[in-house]
Write a protein that holds these residues in place. Structure first.
Motif, short mmCIF file in Angstrom:
data_model
loop_
_atom_site.label_atom_id
_atom_site.label_comp_id
_atom_site.label_asym_id
_atom_site.label_seq_id
_atom_site.Cartn_x
_atom_site.Cartn_y
_atom_site.Cartn_z
N ILE A 1 0.86 -1.18 0.00
CA ILE A 1 0.00 0.00 0.00
C ILE A 1 0.89 1.23 0.00
N VAL A 2 0.71 2.08 -0.99
CA VAL A 2 1.53 3.29 -1.10
C VAL A 2 1.04 4.33 -0.11
N SER A 3 1.98 5.07 0.48
CA SER A 3 1.68 6.15 1.41
C SER A 3 2.39 7.41 0.93
N LEU A 4 1.63 8.45 0.61
CA LEU A 4 2.20 9.67 0.03
C LEU A 4 1.83 10.88 0.86
N GLU A 5 2.80 11.71 1.18
CA GLU A 5 2.53 12.94 1.90
C GLU A 5 1.67 13.87 1.05
N GLY A 6 0.76 14.60 1.72
CA GLY A 6 -0.10 15.55 1.03
C GLY A 6 0.22 16.96 1.47
N ASN A 7 -0.74 17.62 2.15
CA ASN A 7 -0.44 18.94 2.69
C ASN A 7 0.65 18.88 3.75
N ASP A 8 0.68 17.78 4.47
CA ASP A 8 1.81 17.51 5.37
C ASP A 8 2.01 15.99 5.41
N ILE A 9 1.77 15.35 6.54
CA ILE A 9 2.00 13.90 6.63
C ILE A 9 1.03 13.12 5.75
N ALA A 10 1.40 11.88 5.46
CA ALA A 10 0.51 10.98 4.74
C ALA A 10 -0.58 10.50 5.69
N SER A 11 -1.84 10.79 5.38
CA SER A 11 -2.92 10.50 6.33
C SER A 11 -3.16 9.01 6.52
N ASN A 12 -2.69 8.18 5.60
CA ASN A 12 -2.91 6.73 5.75
C ASN A 12 -1.75 6.01 6.42
N LEU A 13 -0.67 6.70 6.78
CA LEU A 13 0.53 6.01 7.22
C LEU A 13 0.31 5.20 8.50
N ARG A 14 -0.40 5.75 9.48
CA ARG A 14 -0.59 5.02 10.73
C ARG A 14 -1.32 3.70 10.49
N TRP A 15 -2.40 3.74 9.71
CA TRP A 15 -3.16 2.50 9.56
C TRP A 15 -2.44 1.50 8.66
N VAL A 16 -1.66 1.99 7.69
CA VAL A 16 -0.89 1.05 6.87
C VAL A 16 0.18 0.38 7.71
N LEU A 17 0.88 1.15 8.55
CA LEU A 17 1.88 0.56 9.43
C LEU A 17 1.26 -0.44 10.40
N SER A 18 0.05 -0.21 10.83
CA SER A 18 -0.58 -1.10 11.80
C SER A 18 -1.17 -2.35 11.15
N SER A 19 -1.03 -2.48 9.84
CA SER A 19 -1.62 -3.60 9.12
C SER A 19 -0.58 -4.68 8.83
N ASN A 20 -1.05 -5.73 8.15
CA ASN A 20 -0.16 -6.79 7.68
C ASN A 20 0.35 -6.54 6.27
N SER A 21 0.22 -5.32 5.79
CA SER A 21 0.72 -4.93 4.48
C SER A 21 1.96 -4.07 4.64
N VAL A 22 2.71 -3.91 3.55
CA VAL A 22 3.96 -3.15 3.57
C VAL A 22 3.73 -1.76 2.99
N PRO A 23 4.11 -0.70 3.71
CA PRO A 23 4.03 0.64 3.14
C PRO A 23 5.13 0.83 2.08
N ILE A 24 4.78 1.48 1.00
CA ILE A 24 5.76 1.93 0.01
C ILE A 24 5.67 3.44 -0.02
N MET A 25 6.80 4.12 0.20
CA MET A 25 6.74 5.58 0.29
C MET A 25 8.13 6.18 0.13
N THR A 26 8.17 7.47 -0.13
CA THR A 26 9.44 8.19 -0.11
C THR A 26 9.86 8.39 1.34
N LYS A 27 11.11 8.74 1.56
CA LYS A 27 11.57 9.04 2.91
C LYS A 27 10.74 10.18 3.48
N PRO A 28 10.14 10.01 4.65
CA PRO A 28 9.24 11.04 5.17
C PRO A 28 9.96 12.37 5.40
N ARG A 29 9.29 13.44 4.97
CA ARG A 29 9.81 14.78 5.23
C ARG A 29 9.13 15.38 6.46
N TRP A 30 7.82 15.22 6.56
CA TRP A 30 7.08 15.77 7.69
C TRP A 30 7.18 14.85 8.90
#
Length: 335
Positions: A229-258
């Motif tokens: 599951i891709v996680s992409l920052e928007g206005n600031d943090i990626a709003s889906n990052l917490r729930w993707v991390l808490s799942s059994n799926s792997v986040p795909i994302m750029t190195k977090p800036r926020w």
């Protein structure tokens, strides 16, 4: 051990020390100086800062309908997820106050009279003032982080607990849905991969010209059927990052800036997530590697789950919020 931890068999050995977290949120500032004139000038800068910059104390709300509404009504499922709220006209105000109030419930804290500077917004510049807000960038050496608007970010994690499936039952696909918010990152990513993967905008909140890159919205439960599951920052943090991390799926994302309450800079590529290049060119390479390293990817998903659950432990969360506010008050000087 919290209910969340026991259900998920969470390993707490790698959790960050609570005192270290408090210092991190305080931006490692041993003394905090707030210029009230500068704060008032900032508040009058434009329409949004006038609405979103506030100086508040819990005591001024303690016996009000707003405090009662936040404590007793807002946690109810039929209210907490809606954006058009009865009684109060500003969605973000109320959802920020819910989190600010939480450490004070049932406590006789000396800091109840202390006026804290809060910024309800997302990505606005607060001009170097030590304002309490939900996100900051690495260049920001003064803002203090707090777990604001936690309903938005934490409640989907509970959805994950109720609907997620085991790694072995997921498909090998990658998926992303999100709004057209933020800088160029989301736009560039969707344009690049729209035709090749299940990637597209679910809503067009900004940049109406991107409507041609829309795809049907997909529920969290259906997204969880994919291993990636891709996680992409928007206005600031990626709003889906917490729930993707808490799942059994792997986040795909750029190195977090926020940075936010979950301390994104502590996430490590190939340990907690698969890292997209800044130019977004390597998604296919990542998926090829993943197809040949299935068990390593399963471990990455597990590592992310262990990491994020330290921020989902309710009793620990309230204690750290309280410590952040107490330390802020003890270190602050108004000039």
């Amino acid at each position: 051990m919290s209910k969340i931890q026991s259900q998920q068999n969470i390993d707490t050995s790698q959790w960050i020390d609570p005192d270290e977290r408090v210092e991190y949120y305080l931006n490692h500032q041993k003394s905090i100086e707030l210029n009230l004139q500068q704060l008032l000038k900032l508040k009058e800068r434009d329409y949004w800062t006038k609405k979103e910059v506030n100086l508040i104390a819990y005591k001024q709300f303690e016996k009000t309908l707003t405090r009662w509404y936040c404590q007793l009504l807002m946690p109810l499922p039929f209210l907490r997820d809606i954006r058009a709220l009865p009684f109060i006209k500003n969605y973000r105000d109320l959802h920020s106050l819910v989190d600010f109030f939480r450490p004070f419930y049932g406590q006789n804290l000396e800091i109840a009279d202390f006026k804290f500077p809060l910024f309800y917004g997302e990505h606005g510049d607060t001009e170097g003032l030590p304002i309490i807000r939900k996100t900051r960038t690495p260049e920001d050496k003064s803002s203090v982080l707090y777990n604001l608007r936690s309903f938005r970010f934490n409640l989907p994690c509970k959805t994950v607990q109720n609907t997620d499936i085991e790694w072995e039952h997921k498909n090998n696909n990658v998926i992303w849905r999100g709004a057209t918010t933020g800088a160029a990152l989301r736009e560039a990513f969707v344009k690049k991969y729209f035709q090749h993967y299940n990637i597209g905008f679910s809503s067009v909140k900004q940049k109406p010209e991107l409507a041609r890159f829309k795809k049907p919205p997909i529920t969290i439960a259906d997204q969880l059927k994919s291993k990636f599951i891709v996680s992409l920052e928007g206005n600031d943090i990626a709003s889906n990052l917490r729930w993707v991390l808490s799942s059994n799926s792997v986040p795909i994302m750029t190195k977090p800036r926020w940075r936010s309450w979950i301390m994104e800079e502590h996430l490590v590529a190939n340990i907690h997530y698969l890292e997209l290049n800044d130019d977004l060119s390597n998604l296919e390479d990542l998926l090829t590697w993943a197809s040949n390293n299935d068990q390593e990817c399963k471990q990455i998903a597990l590592n992310g789950r262990h990491f994020v659950h330290q921020f989902l432990d309710d009793s620990l969360d309230v204690r750290i919020r309280r410590n952040v506010l107490q330390e802020y008050a003890s270190r602050a000087k108004y000039v």
